[in-house]
Design a protein around this motif. Sequence first.
Motif, PDB file in Angstrom:
ATOM      1  N   HIS A 253      -2.300  -2.980  -7.733  1.00 51.34           N
ATOM      2  CA  HIS A 253      -2.717  -4.148  -6.924  1.00 51.34           C
ATOM      3  C   HIS A 253      -2.290  -5.510  -7.605  1.00 51.34           C
TER       4      HIS A 253
ATOM      5  N   SER B  78      -0.596  -7.917  -3.215  1.00 53.95           N
ATOM      6  CA  SER B  78       0.103  -6.824  -2.370  1.00 53.95           C
ATOM      7  C   SER B  78      -0.220  -5.410  -3.288  1.00 53.95           C
TER       8      SER B  78
ATOM      9  N   ARG C 156       1.366  -1.916  -4.376  1.00 55.77           N
ATOM     10  CA  ARG C 156       2.618  -0.879  -4.598  1.00 55.77           C
ATOM     11  C   ARG C 156       2.132   0.284  -5.002  1.00 55.77           C
TER      12      ARG C 156
END
Lengths: 209, 215
Positions: B81, B85, B87
């Motif tokens: 995080h 965003s 991933r």
Amino acid sequence: MTDNVQTTGKQMGLCLCPVCKKTNPEDAQTCSRCGAHNQARDYSSVQKSWALLITAAILLIPANVYPITTLVNQGKVTHDTIFSGIKHLVHSDMLPIAIIVFTASILVPWLKIIGLAIYLSAISFSLPVSKRRLMAGFHIIEWIGRWSMLDLFVISLTVALVNMGQLLDAKPAPAATAFALVILLTQLAAKVLDTRLLWDRLDLEDDKY
Amino acid sequence: MDLQYASMHHDDIDNSVILCRACDLAVRRRALPSGVRALCPRCHTALYDTPFCSINGMLALCVSALALFLPANLFPVLELHFLGSVRTATVIQGAMAVMDLGYWVVGIAVLVAAVIGPGLLLLSILSQVLLVKMGLNPGWQRDLYKWLLRRHGLFSQLTMLEIYVISFLVSAFQLSDFSDIYFGVGTFSFTMLFLVTLFLQREYNIEHMWSRLND
């Protein structure tokens, strides 16, 4: 352990199948159980092992000199070699992780190449080294060699997770391929070698029973 | 717990003689108590131990390992995080990401050691167990069984699950400098896959499997 009459399979006309470990007569062409090619000793294995080892030793130089990862952090590009990566870990107070990475990516490859070189020299030039100690070292080398893969796993996970353009981006760099080949070639060099040759060649005087 | 046996004299040759794979010393085989390993008296290579090889136990471990194999490879093993965003990365995505950047040697190494190797090992042991259960009749059953046993050493050498488990811990610590790291369902499945495979490999005994062809 007091028995001084040490008989080898060769003296008895027997030969161990390299694949399924069944004892076969020495003159048999193939193993009676698994059908593998039977060979009392593989003399060419010393040459093959030397060739693989020397290639690995040459590749170890680019693996350590060139950067192994490239990090882009807010537009600033930094290249990390194996060693500088470990230094970063030490500076950011992650000593246990630094020790793990150091062992896997510096200590193990170097120990493996030096250890195998001593081992092969002992066979090729009949060095007066204790065979027992060489064999113990060889078992350690065989077992520990695969742990170098740690670095490649870490790189692949980091690259997959950290890709946010100019903000933060991790990429592998040329040393990664060299390092992967070092692992592959040293594993093969140890696997290919017929260790029975060591026990044939060297004098019993080097070992105290 | 290791027992050492004196080597034998050269005049008695019979089936109880085994040769050390590392130094070719002839050693007489004797019955061992369980949990004890016989070492070569000359070079200290492990020679043999008491077979610990229960076919049903292996079948159970193999089925559970295969059940864990898909989630371990399809769910993300790490989540990152960063500034809002999220991933995620699975094992295969990790390998593919490196390959996409042109480092295909690294990518293939990762893929083989963490996905293909373990997969082949599990399928191979499952087939061997099933062939033994079918009775190992002469013909294709014995031929396939031999073919699989001959490749067992390669498959188990390619399997590096334990190293991968350590590597996602190392990555998590390294990346925790930049961002928050979370473990996912994939992490759990992968660790369980590693544990089950570890027990399976402890249970499996290649020489015992070969000796099934003798009778």
